[in-house]
Design a protein around this motif. Structure first.
Motif, mmCIF file in Angstrom:
data_model
loop_
_atom_site.group_PDB
_atom_site.id
_atom_site.type_symbol
_atom_site.label_atom_id
_atom_site.label_comp_id
_atom_site.label_asym_id
_atom_site.label_seq_id
_atom_site.Cartn_x
_atom_site.Cartn_y
_atom_site.Cartn_z
ATOM 1 N N ILE A 91 137.100 41.039 -9.912
ATOM 2 C CA ILE A 91 136.332 41.760 -8.888
ATOM 3 C C ILE A 91 137.087 43.008 -8.427
ATOM 4 O O ILE A 91 136.499 44.090 -8.260
ATOM 5 N N ASP A 92 138.395 42.869 -8.218
ATOM 6 C CA ASP A 92 139.198 44.026 -7.807
ATOM 7 C C ASP A 92 139.186 45.112 -8.878
ATOM 8 O O ASP A 92 139.101 46.310 -8.562
ATOM 9 N N MET A 93 139.286 44.698 -10.145
ATOM 10 C CA MET A 93 139.271 45.694 -11.222
ATOM 11 C C MET A 93 137.920 46.403 -11.306
ATOM 12 O O MET A 93 137.857 47.622 -11.506
ATOM 13 N N VAL A 94 136.827 45.665 -11.125
ATOM 14 C CA VAL A 94 135.504 46.289 -11.174
ATOM 15 C C VAL A 94 135.299 47.240 -10.000
ATOM 16 O O VAL A 94 134.754 48.351 -10.156
ATOM 17 N N GLU A 95 135.749 46.829 -8.817
ATOM 18 C CA GLU A 95 135.586 47.696 -7.654
ATOM 19 C C GLU A 95 136.439 48.956 -7.732
ATOM 20 O O GLU A 95 136.028 50.021 -7.266
ATOM 21 N N SER A 96 137.629 48.849 -8.315
ATOM 22 C CA SER A 96 138.515 50.008 -8.400
ATOM 23 C C SER A 96 138.335 50.792 -9.694
ATOM 24 O O SER A 96 139.052 51.773 -9.916
ATOM 25 N N PHE A 97 137.397 50.380 -10.553
ATOM 26 C CA PHE A 97 137.196 51.096 -11.814
ATOM 27 C C PHE A 97 136.770 52.553 -11.607
ATOM 28 O O PHE A 97 137.278 53.438 -12.310
ATOM 29 N N PRO A 98 135.852 52.868 -10.659
ATOM 30 C CA PRO A 98 135.523 54.286 -10.460
ATOM 31 C C PRO A 98 136.717 55.140 -10.059
ATOM 32 O O PRO A 98 136.843 56.289 -10.512
#
Length: 378
Positions: A91-98
């Motif tokens: 979840i952290d990686m998806v949220e910080s991907f942008p």
């Protein structure tokens, strides 16, 4: 034609047919045999606890069920904690991907003087051919993954079922086995069974104690550094480093190092240094004391047994190799005749005190004779 020749030919063909049938049956049942072997060693591991509970008035079936309930609960809790860690990290990686994508685009525009934008990159990724092929392959592989998961669950159920019967009906099984053997052989079988229980149970319990000590030590370090999920990571380090031979130490330290690296790269260095120092403490001080009375085998023999077990049965062989070799060594030790060792310095790691040339090594005599011009022969 001799009268015995047709009968011999029929007998030879029958033997070949029986051999082919037995070979086919063995290859078809090898998976089941491996599961039974795992179940047998698992039953040996929990035999001391079940016997201790049975000696205090609890029926063996109920005692075995309670032990398995505790084991299954611990495994389920461990898997749930690891799942929560992985889910939160994803979840952290998806949220910080942008943010990561913006930083990469800005670096590329500043370095290579390009004119990229996040919208253009996202559209190119979403409409790319390789992404569509990947999604299609993933969709077709869902059935294979489901089949693999169901097969693994069925295998675990088979192992637990056999191990439950082996542990709950241990006395009955030993009685049935001894009923087809003469009294002299019965004593040897019971002695071998007792040694196997002691070695396997001792191996599991000593590994569990070392896993507890390792988990507590790493938990203290992770709490000091402020690394998230410290309890789950400590349990991961303790269990994986002790119950996965050879490469378990490296697998155990990789996950907390990765989590610590996301907080601060220097935290990962601290975790690595602590893991290396603790491993030396465990190998040279903790492990010899805990395993001296349970699985007292030479480290080289243990390493070789793990390699041989891996080559024969894969990960299963690596897990059961050390208790199996310890059991075999303890059983054969009673039949190997030993003698008093002669009083010689070479036995203690020194050199012999007398010999050709006054006890000097041959190479030293040779070079001294060459320097002095004498005869190199003693």
């Amino acid at each position: 034609m001799p009268r015995w020749l047709p009968r011999a030919m029929v007998l030879a063909l029958a033997l070949i047919a029986c051999f082919q049938l037995g070979s086919w049956a063995f290859h078809q049942l090898i998976g089941l045999l491996v599961n039974v072997l795992i179940a047998f060693f698992l039953a040996l591991a929990i035999e001391p606890v079940v016997s201790w509970m049975a000696a205090r008035g609890i029926r063996r079936g109920l005692a075995t069920f309670l032990v398995f309930l505790v084991v299954v609960g611990a495994v389920a809790g461990f898997v749930a904690m690891l799942g929560s860690i992985l889910a939160s990290q994803i979840i952290d990686m998806v949220e910080s991907f942008p943010e990561y994508l913006d930083s990469v685009i800005n670096w590329s525009n500043a370095t290579f003087h390009t004119e990229l934008s996040r919208v253009a990159v996202q559209d190119s990724l979403l409409h790319s051919d390789w992404l569509q092929r990947y999604v299609q392959n993933s969709a077709t592989g869902v059935l294979d993954i489901s089949t693999t998961v169901l097969g693994g669950l069925f295998r675990l159920l088979t192992i637990f079922l056999f191990s439950f019967y082996f542990a709950a009906d241990g006395p009955r099984l030993r009685r049935a086995l001894c009923s087809v053997l003469p009294p002299a052989k019965q004593a040897e079988v019971l002695r071998a069974w007792e040694i196997a229980v002691d070695k396997t149970g001792g191996y599991i319990y000593s590994r569990g104690l070392m896993a507890l000590i390792s988990g507590v030590a790493h938990y203290i370090l992770l709490e000091i550094l402020g690394v998230p999920y410290a309890p789950a990571l400590a349990i991961w380090v303790g269990l994986v480093s002790q119950f996965i031979p050879t490469i378990g130490t490296y697998l155990a330290g990789a996950l907390p190092m990765l989590i610590a690296f996301t907080i601060d790269p220097w935290y990962a260095v601290w975790v690595l240094g602590f893991a290396v120092i603790y491993q030396q403490f465990e190998n040279y001080m903790l492990q010899p004391k805990l395993t001296a009375r349970t699985v007292d085998i030479h480290p080289a023999v243990a390493f070789g047994s793990v390699i041989a077990g891996t080559a024969l049965l894969g990960a299963v062989g690596a897990l059961i190799a050390i208790p199996a070799v310890a059991t075999l060594q303890a059983f054969l030790g009673a039949y190997v005749r030993r003698y008093d060792v002669m009083d010689d310095a070479r036995v203690q790691g020194g050199r012999r005190s007398a010999g050709p040339g006054g006890g000097r090594p041959v190479a030293r005599q040779f070079w001294r004779a060459l320097r002095t011009g004498g005869d190199p022969r003693p």
